[in-house]
Design a protein around this motif. Structure first.
Motif, PDB file in Angstrom:
ATOM      1  N   LEU A  31      57.626  71.961 112.828  1.00 21.65           N
ATOM      2  CA  LEU A  31      58.484  71.421 113.891  1.00 21.65           C
ATOM      3  C   LEU A  31      59.141  70.126 113.435  1.00 21.65           C
ATOM      4  CD1 LEU A  31      59.504  71.617 116.801  1.00 21.65           C
ATOM      5  CD2 LEU A  31      57.455  70.357 117.514  1.00 21.65           C
ATOM      6  N   ILE A  32      58.347  69.255 112.733  1.00 19.13           N
ATOM      7  CA  ILE A  32      58.922  67.999 112.233  1.00 19.13           C
ATOM      8  C   ILE A  32      60.032  68.288 111.223  1.00 19.13           C
ATOM      9  CG2 ILE A  32      58.429  65.929 110.868  1.00 19.13           C
ATOM     10  CD1 ILE A  32      55.639  65.927 112.154  1.00 19.13           C
ATOM     11  N   ARG A  33      59.807  69.271 110.356  1.00 21.00           N
ATOM     12  CA  ARG A  33      60.805  69.640 109.354  1.00 21.00           C
ATOM     13  C   ARG A  33      62.108  70.124 110.026  1.00 21.00           C
ATOM     14  NH1 ARG A  33      57.600  72.371 106.744  1.00 21.00           N
ATOM     15  NH2 ARG A  33      58.076  74.475 107.549  1.00 21.00           N
ATOM     16  N   ILE A  34      61.934  70.955 111.063  1.00 18.42           N
ATOM     17  CA  ILE A  34      63.117  71.441 111.798  1.00 18.42           C
ATOM     18  C   ILE A  34      63.841  70.286 112.485  1.00 18.42           C
ATOM     19  CG2 ILE A  34      63.770  72.719 113.887  1.00 18.42           C
ATOM     20  CD1 ILE A  34      63.610  74.496 111.535  1.00 18.42           C
ATOM     21  N   CYS A  35      63.074  69.324 113.010  1.00 17.10           N
ATOM     22  CA  CYS A  35      63.682  68.163 113.673  1.00 17.10           C
ATOM     23  C   CYS A  35      64.534  67.349 112.701  1.00 17.10           C
ATOM     24  CB  CYS A  35      62.604  67.281 114.305  1.00 17.10           C
ATOM     25  SG  CYS A  35      61.854  68.008 115.785  1.00 17.10           S
ATOM     26  N   TRP A  36      64.045  67.177 111.467  1.00 21.76           N
ATOM     27  CA  TRP A  36      64.811  66.456 110.459  1.00 21.76           C
ATOM     28  C   TRP A  36      66.109  67.208 110.108  1.00 21.76           C
ATOM     29  CZ3 TRP A  36      64.667  61.609 109.361  1.00 21.76           C
ATOM     30  CH2 TRP A  36      63.477  60.876 109.471  1.00 21.76           C
ATOM     31  N   ILE A  37      65.964  68.501 109.981  1.00 21.91           N
ATOM     32  CA  ILE A  37      67.161  69.312 109.680  1.00 21.91           C
ATOM     33  C   ILE A  37      68.160  69.221 110.835  1.00 21.91           C
ATOM     34  CG2 ILE A  37      67.998  71.667 109.296  1.00 21.91           C
ATOM     35  CD1 ILE A  37      65.307  72.272 107.940  1.00 21.91           C
ATOM     36  N   LEU A  38      67.603  69.299 112.052  1.00 17.99           N
ATOM     37  CA  LEU A  38      68.472  69.222 113.235  1.00 17.99           C
ATOM     38  C   LEU A  38      69.179  67.865 113.309  1.00 17.99           C
ATOM     39  CD1 LEU A  38      69.464  70.551 115.838  1.00 17.99           C
ATOM     40  CD2 LEU A  38      67.437  69.637 116.989  1.00 17.99           C
ATOM     41  N   ALA A  39      68.454  66.782 112.982  1.00 19.28           N
ATOM     42  CA  ALA A  39      69.059  65.446 112.986  1.00 19.28           C
ATOM     43  C   ALA A  39      70.187  65.364 111.960  1.00 19.28           C
ATOM     44  CB  ALA A  39      67.994  64.392 112.689  1.00 19.28           C
ATOM     45  N   ALA A  40      69.966  65.930 110.781  1.00 14.66           N
ATOM     46  CA  ALA A  40      70.995  65.925 109.736  1.00 14.66           C
ATOM     47  C   ALA A  40      72.234  66.705 110.188  1.00 14.66           C
ATOM     48  CB  ALA A  40      70.441  66.512 108.445  1.00 14.66           C
ATOM     49  N   VAL A  41      71.992  67.820 110.878  1.00 16.88           N
ATOM     50  CA  VAL A  41      73.103  68.636 111.373  1.00 16.88           C
ATOM     51  C   VAL A  41      73.895  67.865 112.423  1.00 16.88           C
ATOM     52  CG1 VAL A  41      73.681  70.684 112.743  1.00 16.88           C
ATOM     53  CG2 VAL A  41      72.076  70.870 110.827  1.00 16.88           C
ATOM     54  N   LEU A  42      73.184  67.186 113.335  1.00 20.85           N
ATOM     55  CA  LEU A  42      73.858  66.432 114.397  1.00 20.85           C
ATOM     56  C   LEU A  42      74.679  65.279 113.828  1.00 20.85           C
ATOM     57  CD1 LEU A  42      71.041  66.344 117.113  1.00 20.85           C
ATOM     58  CD2 LEU A  42      73.162  67.676 117.154  1.00 20.85           C
ATOM     59  N   VAL A  43      74.137  64.557 112.836  1.00 20.08           N
ATOM     60  CA  VAL A  43      74.875  63.449 112.209  1.00 20.08           C
ATOM     61  C   VAL A  43      76.116  63.983 111.499  1.00 20.08           C
ATOM     62  CG1 VAL A  43      74.790  61.679 110.408  1.00 20.08           C
ATOM     63  CG2 VAL A  43      72.872  61.950 111.987  1.00 20.08           C
ATOM     64  N   SER A  44      75.934  65.085 110.765  1.00 21.56           N
ATOM     65  CA  SER A  44      77.071  65.696 110.073  1.00 21.56           C
ATOM     66  C   SER A  44      78.139  66.129 111.071  1.00 21.56           C
ATOM     67  CB  SER A  44      76.607  66.897 109.247  1.00 21.56           C
ATOM     68  OG  SER A  44      75.656  66.511 108.287  1.00 21.56           O
ATOM     69  N   ASN A  45      77.683  66.711 112.182  1.00 23.05           N
ATOM     70  CA  ASN A  45      78.620  67.155 113.200  1.00 23.05           C
ATOM     71  C   ASN A  45      79.440  65.988 113.747  1.00 23.05           C
ATOM     72  OD1 ASN A  45      78.994  67.837 116.431  1.00 23.05           O
ATOM     73  ND2 ASN A  45      79.271  69.628 115.133  1.00 23.05           N
ATOM     74  N   PHE A  46      78.761  64.839 113.939  1.00 27.78           N
ATOM     75  CA  PHE A  46      79.453  63.639 114.419  1.00 27.78           C
ATOM     76  C   PHE A  46      80.493  63.169 113.414  1.00 27.78           C
ATOM     77  CE2 PHE A  46      79.727  59.007 114.116  1.00 27.78           C
ATOM     78  CZ  PHE A  46      80.260  58.709 115.352  1.00 27.78           C
ATOM     79  N   ILE A  47      80.115  63.122 112.132  1.00 29.99           N
ATOM     80  CA  ILE A  47      81.035  62.652 111.085  1.00 29.99           C
ATOM     81  C   ILE A  47      82.251  63.576 110.982  1.00 29.99           C
ATOM     82  CG2 ILE A  47      81.300  62.280 108.602  1.00 29.99           C
ATOM     83  CD1 ILE A  47      78.346  61.401 108.576  1.00 29.99           C
ATOM     84  N   PHE A  48      81.987  64.888 110.960  1.00 35.96           N
ATOM     85  CA  PHE A  48      83.089  65.849 110.858  1.00 35.96           C
ATOM     86  C   PHE A  48      84.011  65.759 112.079  1.00 35.96           C
ATOM     87  CE2 PHE A  48      80.040  68.487 108.160  1.00 35.96           C
ATOM     88  CZ  PHE A  48      80.573  68.013 106.975  1.00 35.96           C
ATOM     89  N   SER A  49      83.421  65.542 113.244  1.00 32.96           N
ATOM     90  CA  SER A  49      84.215  65.438 114.476  1.00 32.96           C
ATOM     91  C   SER A  49      85.139  64.223 114.428  1.00 32.96           C
ATOM     92  CB  SER A  49      83.289  65.341 115.689  1.00 32.96           C
ATOM     93  OG  SER A  49      84.026  65.112 116.867  1.00 32.96           O
ATOM     94  N   ALA A  50      84.594  63.071 114.023  1.00 36.25           N
ATOM     95  CA  ALA A  50      85.394  61.847 113.965  1.00 36.25           C
ATOM     96  C   ALA A  50      86.511  61.977 112.934  1.00 36.25           C
ATOM     97  CB  ALA A  50      84.506  60.654 113.629  1.00 36.25           C
ATOM     98  N   ALA A  51      86.172  62.512 111.753  1.00 36.39           N
ATOM     99  CA  ALA A  51      87.173  62.655 110.698  1.00 36.39           C
ATOM    100  C   ALA A  51      88.265  63.644 111.105  1.00 36.39           C
ATOM    101  CB  ALA A  51      86.502  63.107 109.403  1.00 36.39           C
ATOM    102  N   PHE A  52      87.861  64.745 111.741  1.00 35.83           N
ATOM    103  CA  PHE A  52      88.844  65.741 112.172  1.00 35.83           C
ATOM    104  C   PHE A  52      89.775  65.154 113.240  1.00 35.83           C
ATOM    105  CE2 PHE A  52      89.780  68.756 115.642  1.00 35.83           C
ATOM    106  CZ  PHE A  52      90.736  69.505 114.988  1.00 35.83           C
ATOM    107  N   THR A  53      89.207  64.436 114.196  1.00 37.28           N
ATOM    108  CA  THR A  53      90.019  63.850 115.267  1.00 37.28           C
ATOM    109  C   THR A  53      91.064  62.894 114.705  1.00 37.28           C
ATOM    110  OG1 THR A  53      88.194  64.040 116.844  1.00 37.28           O
ATOM    111  CG2 THR A  53      89.960  62.497 117.393  1.00 37.28           C
ATOM    112  N   TYR A  54      90.645  62.043 113.766  1.00 38.05           N
ATOM    113  CA  TYR A  54      91.602  61.105 113.164  1.00 38.05           C
ATOM    114  C   TYR A  54      92.685  61.860 112.394  1.00 38.05           C
ATOM    115  CZ  TYR A  54      93.570  57.384 110.330  1.00 38.05           C
ATOM    116  OH  TYR A  54      94.443  56.507 109.741  1.00 38.05           O
TER     117      TYR A  54
END
Length: 604
Positions: free
Chosen positions: A84-107
């Motif tokens: 579960l901890i491993r999945i949480c880390w992966i999920l956190a990485a996915v969420l951060v990446s999603n945020f970065i891609f969203s900001a870059a795409f919007t700009y």
């Protein structure tokens, strides 16, 4: 101006040339999109980067529910804390990446939209500069203003916030469909049963929304026109107590806008609840399936992931509905924009224009010239005359006799329909248009001054004109008498249209503007009719210097000011009826004598 827009969408569509059928609408939409494509293609690299960021943003968003499913079914249910901890880390990485891609795409996509807006608006402005006077004779200023501002902004909105995002929504839908089918195929098929309902609702409301936005654009153009007229004529409105009527006219246009927009609002008031119903029906189908499937193995994570995907599935559909809003607005705007871009330019250079000789003599010859602003109503009829180099000729006549038209034709603001105008023996249509106008300095009755300094208004940013040339021209026409008293002299900023200058001061400035270009021909189009007594002597001296050594055409209401010209041409109802010197025309006892005696009697 009287509004001709009805309250019903059908009349709007008819006025704008749209067919109400879906087939014609579809063809029109694709045609407009095809016209927009070159503007997008210019920034293909930026578009490609935006699309890559969009794909990355969508993929990271789709992975999120799947990771939650894995965390619930494979780790929480089984009590696997390290997993579960491993999945949480992966999920956190996915969420951060999603945020970065969203900001870059919007700009990126917003920057793309602004670049497209810049390119399209520049093309429109160049077109406005290139259009001939006959277009502006029949087109309201507010309409053109709306094309270059509001309409272009609507197109930018659609491309940056709509078209690229629409591709992202389609991609996201495809990824969600794949993910749902991979999680549970039967459950996915149950959810998909509501998709035809969504497509049917979209088709049902499409025509209504489109015609409504078309009406909104037309009404907005009328509002802009009314505002321009009100601001430009505010002095007359106050002087003639026209406030109430102006308010009524504006209220009518404002009501047209309200009616058109309410039509759009009414459509969406029904459309969005239908979409919500479709989404809720899908949820009910999923719950029904989950209930009947409870007897077999159905993991909690699967149900959780499926509900997440259902929410995600209908969010792009709702977003697409909003983009459809933008699409309809943009298509109405694009139709108007390309209609302006497609306007024919009637005054064009010859395929191989002839350059003017270095030393223009300034001989002007009208040969059997006939011209009409409107077909069948000629304002000049078979007019012929010759003005010799250096000759000073006055043109007089009643209002509507063709005086100003003569000047317009000489400057090629319009082209003659019959006959020819020759300059130094060459048809003016054969000359390069810019070179032709550079040799004819026209001083109008109402001079237009631009926002800027005194020097800029004289030189008009011509790189060939030096500062010393500007000051010399001002001295020669005696404009320096008041310029030197200004706080910043030639660098003094004047307001729009030179509102703080007197009529005489503005006219002296126009003489300096003409003098500094050293033209072969000078035209005074009633240029001394509104001069105040304080500057009248300066004006007379300035005119003498301005016309020295040049061919001159003078149009004047006050016949007493043209006694000393070499020759007078008398126009009447578009025909040349008399010509000669002041004394000769008086002896002839014709129309000129009647006009002269009438003015003399009025002055006495």
């Amino acid at each position: 101006m009287k509004s001709n827009m009805g309250k019903g969408g059908g009349r709007i569509q008819k006025e704008r040339g749209y067919d109400a059928t879906a087939k014609t609408q579809k063809m029109l939409d694709w045609g407009l999109l095809k016209r927009l494509f070159p503007y997008v293609r210019t920034h293909a690299a930026l578009l490609a980067v935006s699309l890559v960021l969009l794909v990355a943003f969508d993929v990271t968003g789709i992975v999120h529910p799947y990771l939650l499913k894995v965390g619930i079914d494979q780790h929480i249910v089984k009590g696997d804390l390290p997993g579960l901890i491993r999945i949480c880390w992966i999920l956190a990485a996915v969420l951060v990446s999603n945020f970065i891609f969203s900001a870059a795409f919007t700009y990126g996509v917003e920057y793309l939209g602004q670049r497209l807006l810049f390119d399209l608006r520049m093309d429109l402005f160049k077109k406005v500069l290139a259009l001939s006077n006959d277009y502006f004779d029949v087109t309201a200023v507010g309409k053109t203003l709306t094309n270059v501002t509001n309409d272009v902004e609507a197109i930018r909105e659609f491309i940056s916030d709509g078209l690229v995002s629409l591709l992202g929504d389609i991609l996201k839908l495809a990824l969600i469909l794949v993910a749902m089918m991979l999680v549970d195929l039967k459950m996915a098929l149950f959810a998909f049963l509501t998709v035809p309902m969504y497509l049917g609702a979209t088709a049902l409301f499409r025509n209504s929304i489109r015609s409504g936005y078309d009406g909104v654009r037309k009404a907005n153009s009328e509002i802009n026109t009314s505002l321009v007229e009100t601001i430009t004529g505010i002095k007359e409105i106050h002087l003639f107590n026209h406030e109430t009527r102006s308010e009524q006219i504006f209220a009518g246009y404002n009501r047209n806008y309200l009616d058109a927009y309410l039509k759009v609002v009414n459509s969406y008031a029904l459309y969005f609840p239908v979409i919500e119903i479709v989404a809720n029906v899908s949820m009910l189908l999923i719950l029904t399936y989950a209930h009947f499937a409870a007897g077999r193995a159905l993991q909690v994570g699967v149900i959780f992931a499926f509900f997440s995907y259902i929410n995600m599935f209908f969010k792009p559909l709702r977003d697409m509905a909003e983009r459809f809003n933008s699409f309809q607005s943009a298509m109405a705007a694009a139709h108007r924009v390309f209609k302006l871009l497609d306007q024919p330019v009637t005054i064009l250079n010859a395929p191989t224009p002839q350059q003017l000789p270095a030393n223009m003599r300034g001989e002007i010859r009208f040969e059997n010239v006939t011209f009409a602003y409107q077909p069948g109503h000629p304002v000049m009829k078979n007019v012929s005359f010759t003005i010799q180099p250096g000759e000073k000729v006055a043109i007089i006549g009643h209002t509507g006799s063709g005086k100003t038209t003569t000047i317009n034709l000489l400057n090629r603001l319009y082209d003659v329909q019959e006959g020819a105008i020759l300059l130094d023996g060459v048809d003016i249509k054969a000359y390069d248009l810019t070179a032709l106008r550079s040799q004819i300095a026209t001083v109008p009755q109402d001079i237009f001054l631009f926002t800027g300094t005194i020097a800029e208004n004289i030189a008009l940013h011509d790189p060939r004109i030096r500062r010393e040339d500007v000051e010399y021209a001002a001295r020669q026409v005696y404009a320096d008498r008041y310029i030197e008293r200004l706080p910043q002299r030639y660098d003094e900023n004047i307001l729009e249209e030179g509102k703080l200058l007197s009529v005489g001061q503005r006219q002296l400035l126009s003489f300096a503007r003409a003098f500094v270009r050293q033209p072969a021909i000078v035209v005074l189009d009633e240029a001394t009719s509104n001069i105040d007594s304080e500057t009248e002597q300066l004006i007379e001296a300035g005119v003498k210097n301005l016309l020295a050594g040049k061919t001159a055409i003078i149009i004047a209401h006050r016949l007493s000011t043209i006694k000393s010209v070499d020759r007078i041409l008398v126009l009447h109802k578009g025909e040349l009826v008399e010509e000669g010197t002041h004394d000769a025309l008086l002896r002839r006892g014709g129309l000129y004598k009647q006009l002269y005696e009438m003015q003399t009697l009025m002055l006495n």
